[in-house]
Write a protein that holds these residues in place. Structure first.
Motif, short mmCIF file in Angstrom:
data_model
loop_
_atom_site.label_atom_id
_atom_site.label_comp_id
_atom_site.label_asym_id
_atom_site.label_seq_id
_atom_site.Cartn_x
_atom_site.Cartn_y
_atom_site.Cartn_z
N UNK A 184 -110.14 24.51 -62.53
CA UNK A 184 -110.89 24.02 -61.49
C UNK A 184 -112.45 24.15 -62.37
N UNK A 185 -113.32 23.20 -61.90
CA UNK A 185 -114.67 23.11 -62.73
C UNK A 185 -115.68 22.61 -61.73
N UNK A 227 -113.67 20.35 -76.39
CA UNK A 227 -112.93 21.30 -77.19
C UNK A 227 -113.16 22.81 -76.74
N UNK A 228 -114.15 23.06 -76.31
CA UNK A 228 -114.26 24.31 -75.28
C UNK A 228 -113.47 24.63 -74.52
N UNK A 229 -113.39 23.49 -73.41
CA UNK A 229 -112.36 23.67 -72.56
C UNK A 229 -110.80 23.62 -72.58
N UNK A 230 -110.58 22.90 -73.82
CA UNK A 230 -109.52 22.87 -74.25
C UNK A 230 -108.99 24.27 -74.91
N UNK A 231 -109.44 24.54 -75.49
CA UNK A 231 -109.25 26.10 -76.25
C UNK A 231 -109.22 27.13 -75.28
N UNK A 258 -111.53 16.81 -68.54
CA UNK A 258 -110.79 17.76 -69.33
C UNK A 258 -110.20 19.01 -68.37
N UNK A 259 -110.94 19.29 -67.46
CA UNK A 259 -110.33 20.35 -66.39
C UNK A 259 -109.53 19.66 -65.47
N UNK A 260 -109.70 18.56 -65.24
CA UNK A 260 -108.83 17.79 -64.21
C UNK A 260 -107.19 17.63 -64.76
N UNK A 261 -107.47 17.15 -65.92
CA UNK A 261 -106.12 16.81 -66.79
C UNK A 261 -105.28 18.11 -67.04
#
Length: 251
Positions: free
Chosen positions: A205-206, A72-76, A198-201
């Motif tokens: 970059x992560x 959720x954090x990465x998405x938002x 999630x970052x890949x999709x």
């Protein structure tokens, strides 16, 4: 844009880079390594501070524990404009050379968790971005940190790892732990797989840098097993890596 529902803020922060600890209690400490640190927002498990490095705004935000809240954090954060993520966390060593106080830079994660299975089939690997990983390695070298690069195990159940015998699925947990160990897995933690998938999709970059708290395999066979809860070296490595990335991106 409107405020994001869970993290509690919009895109006006202007940060392209975010450092992501799990623990809200570590956010202010990490932000103190930035220039001009200041509180930004707090909602649920997400505590956020802002600062600057090399003239660019950098965010520090907690993700809470485990894959769901990390995803959720990465998405938002992505919706709010962030494009580069470095997780700072803690881990328990698995490979015998990995000892308490070392730093692990996770090049990939074993997807032994549930969140990423709702993004992409399990055959798809959870891997770190190469530029961020290289920046973390360069930072660790610059700081003369004892560091390791390699695969970590990402799990959902902390007590499944530490008390498998009382779990009905303990036979499976122990067999897989043995497999990860034989395959050279460095350490175990709980958020990297969600961060990477999630970052890949999303096209972000992560990377991930972890402080080793201890190593239960070293303890099991009677080797010295120092413990370290001080995340300062991992924090300094992450901050220096962001500085390196900003310089490279400006070029």
């Amino acid at each position: 844009m409107e405020k994001q529902y869970h993290i509690g803020f919009d895109g006006s922060h202007g940060a392209l880079y975010a450092i992501l600890p799990g623990d809200p209690g570590r956010v202010e400490k990490i932000a103190s390594y930035l220039d001009n640190p200041r509180f930004h927002c707090q909602n649920r498990e997400y505590t956020t501070w802002l600062g600057t490095l090399a003239g660019k705004t950098v965010m520090v935000m907690s993700t809470g524990m485990g894959g769901p809240s990390t995803a959720i954090a990465v998405e938002e954060l992505y919706l709010s404009g962030v494009r580069n993520f470095i997780r700072i966390g803690t881990c328990g060593g698995i490979a015998l050379p990995v000892t308490g106080g070392d730093v692990v830079i996770a090049t990939g994660a074993i997807r032994m968790e549930g969140t990423t299975k709702e993004y992409v089939p399990i055959e798809f690997p959870a891997v770190a971005n190469l530029e961020i990983t290289n920046a973390l390695v360069e930072a660790a070298k610059n700081l003369n940190v004892r560091w390791h690069t390699g695969i970590v195990q990402c799990k959902d159940s902390f007590y499944g790892q530490h008390s498998p015998d009382r779990m009905p699925s303990g036979y499976d947990l122990k067999d897989k732990w043995d497999a990860w160990k034989k395959a050279g897995c460095l350490a175990s933690e709980m958020e990297s797989a969600a961060l990477y998938i999630v970052s890949q999709i999303l096209g972000a970059r992560a990377g991930c840098v972890l402080n080793v708290v201890w190593n239960q395999e070293r303890e099991r066979i009677g080797l010295s097993n120092p413990q370290s809860h001080d995340t300062s070296l991992a924090i300094q490595t992450a901050v220096e890596a962001v500085r390196i990335l900003i310089t490279e991106d400006n070029q």
